[in-house]
Design a protein around this motif. Structure first.
Motif, short mmCIF file in Angstrom:
data_model
loop_
_atom_site.label_atom_id
_atom_site.label_comp_id
_atom_site.label_asym_id
_atom_site.label_seq_id
_atom_site.Cartn_x
_atom_site.Cartn_y
_atom_site.Cartn_z
N ALA A 133 0.85 -1.19 0.00
CA ALA A 133 0.00 0.00 0.00
C ALA A 133 0.89 1.25 0.00
O ALA A 133 1.95 1.27 0.63
N GLU A 134 0.45 2.26 -0.69
CA GLU A 134 1.18 3.53 -0.75
C GLU A 134 1.45 4.07 0.66
O GLU A 134 2.51 4.62 0.93
N LYS A 135 0.50 3.87 1.57
CA LYS A 135 0.64 4.38 2.94
C LYS A 135 1.74 3.67 3.73
O LYS A 135 2.16 4.16 4.77
N ASP A 136 2.22 2.53 3.25
CA ASP A 136 3.27 1.78 3.95
C ASP A 136 4.68 2.13 3.48
O ASP A 136 5.67 1.61 4.02
N HIS B 139 9.93 6.94 3.55
CA HIS B 139 10.67 7.91 2.74
C HIS B 139 11.96 8.31 3.45
O HIS B 139 11.92 8.83 4.57
N THR C 21 12.96 5.25 -1.22
CA THR C 21 11.72 4.67 -0.72
C THR C 21 11.89 3.19 -0.42
O THR C 21 12.48 2.43 -1.21
N ASP D 128 6.33 8.20 18.54
CA ASP D 128 6.31 8.08 17.08
C ASP D 128 7.59 7.45 16.53
O ASP D 128 7.71 7.22 15.33
N GLU E 170 4.49 7.82 12.26
CA GLU E 170 3.33 8.63 11.89
C GLU E 170 3.49 9.24 10.49
O GLU E 170 2.56 9.24 9.70
N SER E 171 4.68 9.76 10.19
CA SER E 171 4.90 10.43 8.91
C SER E 171 5.60 9.54 7.88
O SER E 171 5.73 9.93 6.72
N ASN E 172 6.09 8.37 8.33
CA ASN E 172 6.84 7.43 7.47
C ASN E 172 8.14 8.03 6.93
O ASN E 172 8.61 7.66 5.87
N GLN E 173 8.71 8.96 7.69
CA GLN E 173 10.02 9.51 7.35
C GLN E 173 11.08 8.66 8.05
O GLN E 173 10.91 8.29 9.21
#
Length: 145
Positions: A14-17, A20, A33, A89, A118-121
């Protein structure tokens, strides 16, 4: 989105997973990514898989399960880059060097992977801490025997 992985073959993610990494990883600056995938069901080991390079997958572990006293500070600059607002987080991982036999595998405690869940950073930090090495044995008791 469908990707081809080093350990799991072709899978849908999923894009949300997607995680970055603004600057990539040291030695892999073009790889921005990744996705975290469990190695298998009950294993403590995970794969940090590039979404663009199928053969690039790092075996990771949560270091606190093997090294309960492991600790380090995250600089204000890194907190900003990771968009960290709260300690809850933060997820910390370490890259393993997998060896045969597996009991000889090591963890890179000198360069943890820090992820804002939370932000996938994400970012791989390089620590200047002499308590930790790039090849810390995962299984001290077994190696010492």
């Amino acid at each position: 989105m469908k990707i081809t992985t080093k350990y799991h073959g072709a899978i849908d993610i999923a894009e949300k997973d997607i995680l970055h990494f603004q600057n990539g990883l040291p030695g892999f600056s073009d790889e921005k990514t990744f996705v975290l995938l469990p190695l298998d069901g009950d294993s403590p080991f995970w794969i940090l898989q590039s979404t663009s390079t199928p053969e690039l997958g790092f075996v990771l572990v949560n270091p606190f399960g093997f090294f309960p006293e492991y600790e380090f500070d995250i600089s204000e600059n890194d907190k900003q880059m990771l968009e960290l607002k709260s300690e809850k987080d933060v997820a910390v991982w370490t890259i393993l060097t997998v060896k045969d036999p597996f009991e000889n595998s090591t963890a890179n405690l000198q360069a943890p992977i820090v992820i804002n869940v939370e932000s996938n950073q994400g970012k791989q930090l390089i620590l200047n801490d002499s308590r930790y090495t790039t090849r810390q044995s995962l299984f001290l008791e077994k190696v010492a025997k």
